[in-house]
Write an enzyme that holds these catalytic residues in place. Sequence first.
Site, PDB file in Angstrom:
ATOM      1  N   CYS A 132       0.862  -1.185   0.000  1.00 43.90           N
ATOM      2  CA  CYS A 132       0.000   0.000   0.000  1.00 43.90           C
ATOM      3  C   CYS A 132       0.895   1.231   0.000  1.00 43.90           C
ATOM      4  O   CYS A 132       2.062   1.140  -0.396  1.00 43.90           O
ATOM      5  CB  CYS A 132      -0.982  -0.027   1.174  1.00 43.90           C
ATOM      6  SG  CYS A 132      -0.215  -0.010   2.801  1.00 43.90           S
ATOM      7  N   ASP A 146      -8.244   3.797   0.924  1.00 41.36           N
ATOM      8  CA  ASP A 146      -7.286   4.225   1.949  1.00 41.36           C
ATOM      9  C   ASP A 146      -8.062   4.698   3.178  1.00 41.36           C
ATOM     10  O   ASP A 146      -8.799   5.685   3.097  1.00 41.36           O
ATOM     11  CB  ASP A 146      -6.452   5.370   1.360  1.00 41.36           C
ATOM     12  CG  ASP A 146      -5.392   5.858   2.323  1.00 41.36           C
ATOM     13  OD1 ASP A 146      -5.450   5.498   3.512  1.00 41.36           O
ATOM     14  OD2 ASP A 146      -4.510   6.606   1.879  1.00 41.36           O
ATOM     15  N   ARG A 151      -3.373  -0.683   5.378  1.00 40.96           N
ATOM     16  CA  ARG A 151      -3.942  -1.778   4.589  1.00 40.96           C
ATOM     17  C   ARG A 151      -3.021  -2.974   4.441  1.00 40.96           C
ATOM     18  O   ARG A 151      -3.431  -4.117   4.681  1.00 40.96           O
ATOM     19  CB  ARG A 151      -4.353  -1.261   3.197  1.00 40.96           C
ATOM     20  CG  ARG A 151      -5.510  -0.281   3.238  1.00 40.96           C
ATOM     21  CD  ARG A 151      -5.640   0.493   1.935  1.00 40.96           C
ATOM     22  NE  ARG A 151      -4.523   1.405   1.735  1.00 40.96           N
ATOM     23  CZ  ARG A 151      -4.340   2.169   0.670  1.00 40.96           C
ATOM     24  NH1 ARG A 151      -5.214   2.106  -0.323  1.00 40.96           N
ATOM     25  NH2 ARG A 151      -3.320   2.989   0.588  1.00 40.96           N
TER      26      ARG A 151
HETATM   27  P1  4NP Z   1      -1.826   2.755   4.047  1.00 47.95           P
HETATM   28  O1  4NP Z   1      -2.502   4.101   4.635  1.00 47.95           O
HETATM   29  O2  4NP Z   1      -1.245   3.140   2.702  1.00 47.95           O
HETATM   30  O3  4NP Z   1      -2.951   1.812   3.953  1.00 47.95           O
HETATM   31  O4  4NP Z   1      -0.753   2.363   5.062  1.00 47.95           O
HETATM   32  C1  4NP Z   1      -1.842   5.320   4.728  1.00 47.95           C
HETATM   33  C2  4NP Z   1      -0.954   5.531   5.743  1.00 47.95           C
HETATM   34  C3  4NP Z   1      -0.326   6.764   5.873  1.00 47.95           C
HETATM   35  C4  4NP Z   1      -0.596   7.760   4.957  1.00 47.95           C
HETATM   36  C5  4NP Z   1      -1.487   7.537   3.926  1.00 47.95           C
HETATM   37  C6  4NP Z   1      -2.103   6.311   3.808  1.00 47.95           C
HETATM   38  N1  4NP Z   1       0.028   9.037   5.087  1.00 47.95           N
HETATM   39  O5  4NP Z   1      -0.277   9.930   4.286  1.00 47.95           O
HETATM   40  O6  4NP Z   1       0.855   9.217   5.999  1.00 47.95           O
END
Ligand code: 4NP
Length: 146
Positions: A3, A117, A9
Amino acid sequence: MVCLGNICRSPLAEGILKSKLNDHSFYVDSAGTANYHVGNKPDIRSIEVASKYGLNISSLKSRQFKVKDFDFFDFIYVMDHSNLKNVLKLARNSDDSNKVSLILNELTTKENLEVPDPYYGGDEGFQTVYKLLDDACNTIARKLNS
Ligand code: 4NP
């Protein structure tokens, strides 16, 4: 499992798939395309939804996806179109790029759907993500276990 941040995720996807595989002949890991959270534990909301279903993902640590991952892994599942684009940018050849797919294309519908997300939303987003990943991992595990 890939991800963006490797804290919401993909650690969930890693924990869920590991729990469904029969034996120890598989290596399942996760990574993020970004380096924002490298070294961090999963988001508390992912830890909590996993725990609700009996999975402990609290000791996982975020890392960034790297080109070498194409050599170590047979299947690279990404959560959304942005992850797909960023991982494919690193592919060196068609062997690399053929390993990469949207995880929800494991569902019978194959509609190029995304795992949303959940980072900026509430707890219910994490529940939705869990359900989507659980369904997709059932299909993946059925294939790998057979
Ligand atoms: P992930 O979610 O890609 O599912 O781990 C996110 C975690 C952090 C961020 C964005 C999405 N961020 O912008 O820090």
